[in-house]
Design a protein around this motif. Structure first.
Motif, PDB file in Angstrom:
ATOM      1  N   THR A  76       0.820  -1.215   0.000  1.00 19.97           N
ATOM      2  CA  THR A  76       0.000   0.000   0.000  1.00 19.97           C
ATOM      3  C   THR A  76       0.848   1.257   0.000  1.00 19.97           C
ATOM      4  N   TRP A  90      -3.937   3.027  -7.146  1.00 20.88           N
ATOM      5  CA  TRP A  90      -4.312   3.320  -5.760  1.00 20.88           C
ATOM      6  C   TRP A  90      -5.507   2.486  -5.311  1.00 20.88           C
ATOM      7  N   ARG A  93      -3.947  -0.663  -4.243  1.00 22.49           N
ATOM      8  CA  ARG A  93      -3.154  -0.477  -3.021  1.00 22.49           C
ATOM      9  C   ARG A  93      -4.043  -0.284  -1.800  1.00 22.49           C
ATOM     10  N   LEU A  94      -5.159   0.423  -1.961  1.00 21.07           N
ATOM     11  CA  LEU A  94      -6.092   0.579  -0.846  1.00 21.07           C
ATOM     12  C   LEU A  94      -6.775  -0.752  -0.526  1.00 21.07           C
ATOM     13  N   ALA A  97      -4.573  -2.485   1.668  1.00 18.36           N
ATOM     14  CA  ALA A  97      -4.643  -1.952   3.035  1.00 18.36           C
ATOM     15  C   ALA A  97      -5.772  -2.631   3.804  1.00 18.36           C
ATOM     16  N   ALA A 147     -12.441   0.265   1.418  1.00 19.27           N
ATOM     17  CA  ALA A 147     -11.211  -0.459   1.105  1.00 19.27           C
ATOM     18  C   ALA A 147     -11.495  -1.938   0.870  1.00 19.27           C
TER      19      ALA A 147
END
Length: 265
Positions: A76, A90, A93-94, A97, A147
């Motif tokens: 992330t 992103w 990547r989120l 997370a 997320a």
């Protein structure tokens, strides 16, 4: 002497092995014991605790699940797998997370069983209540739910495209692709359930008692007939798929400074 890159790879592989145990047991419990799956995540770790050398396995899972969570946090914040910084990158990547936070919670549950032989009754709900008592706590839970939605989307995309094979060694068994597709599809369903519980609690005033962990999410599907059975089989297959990843997943190398790993294709 083992360098930092090799230590990093070893920890991540232990993480995949721990994930393999977790999902294999989850799938087996869901298929064979409605009573245990109704206990949610605690039912999974209670079953593992009853294995021969169960406490040792739980400690291995504490280390492995923590390592896997850190691996996903690194993905992330450091983009170690080169997803990029555009909207799509992103989003992935989120999603990582959300996965990292979920596996941290699982590592904590494993730790509780390893040290005291029992989990924390309503631990996730209590933690969510604590977050909601903070300023903007509801927004935090809601964003975490988003997320998980992103993670679910990425899981479904992997199931449809098989893109995950790009980061698995060509030496992996020939069945790896189909196993991964089935497993990621099942995980997408579970992540949607978890994401909705967090979104509902944070943004729709559903209450912290609505928050679900991995086992709770599967248990909530128990009345859905064939959907529940297919998800349970998929999670079992995902556990076996994770066992393959423990051996054949391409792990990012550490850079020359020994701090930030960089992905190698």
């Amino acid at each position: 002497m083992v360098d930092k890159s090799e230590k990093f790879k070893t920890l991540v592989r232990v993480g995949y092995f721990s994930r393999a145990i977790l999902y294999t047991v989850l799938g087996l419990i869901a298929l064979t014991s409605v009573g245990e799956i109704s206990k949610g995540t605690d039912g999974i770790f209670r079953a593992i605790e009853n294995f021969p050398a169960g406490t040792l396995i739980l400690w291995l899972m504490v280390i492995g699940l923590l390592a896997y969570a850190l691996f996903r946090f690194a993905s992330t914040f450091l983009d170690i797998e080169n997803h990029g910084s555009d909207a799509v990158g992103w989003g992935k990547r989120l999603g990582h997370a959300g996965s990292a936070i979920g596996h941290l919670a699982l590592a904590w549950s494993s730790y509780q069983f390893a040290t005291s032989g029992s989990g924390s009754d309503g631990g996730a709900q209590k933690a969510a209540a604590g977050v909601m008592s903070m300023d903007l706590g509801g927004a935090i839970l809601g964003i975490l739910g988003v997320a998980f939605f992103l993670a679910a989307f990425n899981q479904a995309k992997k199931a449809l495209t098989g893109s995950f094979m790009e980061r698995i060694s060509a030496s992996a068994p020939s069945q790896t692709s189909i196993m991964g597709r089935i497993g990621f599809a099942a995980r997408a369903v579970v992540f949607v359930v978890i994401g909705w519980s967090l979104f509902n609690a944070g943004f729709l005033s559903g209450g912290s008692e609505q928050v679900k962990t991995l086992g709770d999410a599967v248990a909530s599907l128990a009345g859905q007939g064939v959907i529940f059975t297919l998800v349970a089989i998929g999670l079992l297959i995902f556990g076996l798929f994770s066992l393959i990843l423990a051996r054949y997943r391409i792990i990012p190398d550490m850079d020359s400074d020994g701090k930030v790993p960089s992905f190698r294709a």
